[in-house]
Design an enzyme around this catalytic site. Structure first.
Site, short mmCIF file in Angstrom:
data_model
loop_
_atom_site.label_atom_id
_atom_site.label_comp_id
_atom_site.label_asym_id
_atom_site.label_seq_id
_atom_site.Cartn_x
_atom_site.Cartn_y
_atom_site.Cartn_z
N SER A 298 0.84 -1.19 0.00
CA SER A 298 0.00 0.00 0.00
C SER A 298 0.89 1.25 0.00
O SER A 298 1.73 1.41 -0.87
CB SER A 298 -0.94 -0.05 1.21
OG SER A 298 -1.88 0.97 1.16
N ASP B 288 -7.81 -5.22 -6.01
CA ASP B 288 -7.54 -4.06 -5.15
C ASP B 288 -8.45 -2.91 -5.57
O ASP B 288 -8.48 -2.54 -6.75
CB ASP B 288 -6.06 -3.67 -5.31
CG ASP B 288 -5.58 -2.65 -4.29
OD1 ASP B 288 -6.34 -1.72 -3.96
OD2 ASP B 288 -4.43 -2.79 -3.82
N HIS C 256 -7.05 -5.44 -1.35
CA HIS C 256 -5.92 -4.54 -1.06
C HIS C 256 -4.95 -5.21 -0.09
O HIS C 256 -5.20 -5.26 1.10
CB HIS C 256 -6.44 -3.22 -0.50
CG HIS C 256 -5.37 -2.21 -0.28
ND1 HIS C 256 -4.54 -1.78 -1.29
CD2 HIS C 256 -4.97 -1.54 0.83
CE1 HIS C 256 -3.69 -0.89 -0.81
NE2 HIS C 256 -3.92 -0.73 0.47
#
Ligand SMILES: [Ca+2]
Length: 399
Positions: free
Chosen positions: A23, A270, A316
């Site tokens: 991330s 994601d 994610h």
């Protein structure tokens, strides 16, 4: 500083240095690859939000449109503030409706990789084959979870196209259609975090900084503000936050000169940072290394120092209907220290009994310990026959 501290404490510098994260941590690793290519031997880049300001603005572009489709006045608790409530944007596209979309994607795309196993491994081909308009039923009456209204389709399609400013600029990146759209994490990003995290973009990513109401953002102005500077804020967010030279990443020369390696991974489902944006990075990297590839063919010129492993179905950084448990660090270390380039990672499902925590979103019918090869883009894991639950029955092949 860390290297100096190690040298002071141990009387020698570290033999090897690695950086990694997912991330925003993936963004850090990717920015480090560009800015500090001489500092690290290995870069582990997960779900890189390397154009984070654009991704946040795309969320803020979508939020009021989701709200227009949501149940009026529907609200839910604020995730961080026990005395506050936020709009329940999930009523704009319910879990049942997202399941309907996921089923349509899977029906159209699952077998493109040679196995009807609930995993869409041939992501690129799925983008050409799947049509939201054609493959998902349009509601003829009331919404019932089994169909989407024309307005829902229109917005979902626009969100998957990356959003557009009123002036016609694509705000972020297209997102790939994939089987994980029904994952809870997908909804968390689109419907909750767009209200409680992304408005911080006004302070962090815009020049000059400003407060933002997630439902009243001037998108054209916000888009310009990402790239703007003034007398006080002399570097734009695009210059500071994102990867320098991202449009033409030839500056990875320092990294390459050191013999360093990049290993990237990204969940194809994601919802905040697009796996397509990571593909776009790899394509630009290949083209920068070999302009003859300008037609967009994946030439793999980067493969001797950068390999990207998409994880189909994964949300994610984790979760979703996916084999989302894998060790990417050991293969990176082997690549750096033994010169063994990773031909595939091995992903496992986290079914019942998994020591690392059970993934509640695995489809019924998957073996709890299903394994799959995670292949270096653009290769695809193709079924060769045998046990459908075992990575050994699949091989990474050219798309
Ligand atoms: Ca499949």
């Amino acid at each position: 500083m860390a290297k100096a501290l190690i040298a002071a404490a141990y009387g020698k510098r570290p033999d090897r240095s690695y950086i990694g994260g997912c991330s925003n941590g993936g963004r850090h690793a990717m920015v480090a690859a560009a800015r500090y290519g001489e500092q690290y031997d290995g870069y582990l880049v997960g779900a890189p939000g390397y154009r984070l300001p654009n991704a946040a603005l795309a969320q803020l572009w979508a939020a009021p449109q989701w709200k227009a489709l949501a149940t009026p006045d529907a609200s839910m608790p604020h995730p961080f503030n026990p005395t506050a409530r936020i709009a329940d944007l999930g009523t704009a596209l319910t879990a049942a409706e997202r399941q309907t979309v996921a089923r349509a994607i899977t029906l159209r795309c699952d077998a493109l990789d040679g196995a009807r196993d609930g995993i869409v491994a041939h992501t690129a081909s799925c983008q050409a084959e799947f049509s939201l308009e054609r493959d998902v039923p349009t509601c003829s009456g009331e919404r019932n979870g089994q169909c989407l209204t024309a307005a829902q389709k229109s917005l979902l399609g626009a969100v998957y196209a990356g959003g557009k400013t009123p002036g016609g600029q694509i705000i972020y990146s297209p997102f790939p259609w994939d089987s994980g759209i029904a994952a809870a994490n997908w909804a968390q990003w689109k419907f909750v975090n767009s209200q409680v995290l992304d408005p911080a973009a006004g302070y962090i990513f815009m020049t000059p900084p400003r407060p933002l109401d997630p439902f009243k953002v001037d998108i054209e102005d916000g888009f310009k503000a990402i790239f703007a500077t003034d007398a006080t804020f002399r570097e734009s967010a695009d210059a500071v936050i994102t990867m320098p030279g991202k449009e033409n990443p030839t500056q990875l020369a320092a990294l390459r000169a050191r013999g360093a390696k990049m290993l990237l991974f990204h969940g194809v489902s994601d919802a905040i940072f697009s796996a397509s944006d990571t593909v776009a990075f790899m394509q630009r990297l290949d083209r920068a290394l070999d302009p003859a590839l300008a037609q967009g063919v994946a030439g793999g010129r980067s493969a001797n120092f950068a390999r990207y492993f998409p994880v189909p179905g994964m949300a994610h950084c984790t979760g979703g209907p996916a084999t989302d448990q894998f060790d990417a660090l050991t293969p990176l270390v082997r690549w750096v220290e033994q010169g063994e380039a990773p031909e595939a990672l091995t992903g496992s499902a986290r079914g019942a009994g998994n020591a690392g925590g059970v993934n509640a979103e695995l489809p019924a019918g998957w073996a709890p310990n299903r394994t799959r090869p995670l292949c270096p883009w653009p290769q695809v894991a193709r079924f060769q026959g045998g046990d459908l639950e075992s990575a050994a029955s699949f091989r990474c092949e050219a798309p």
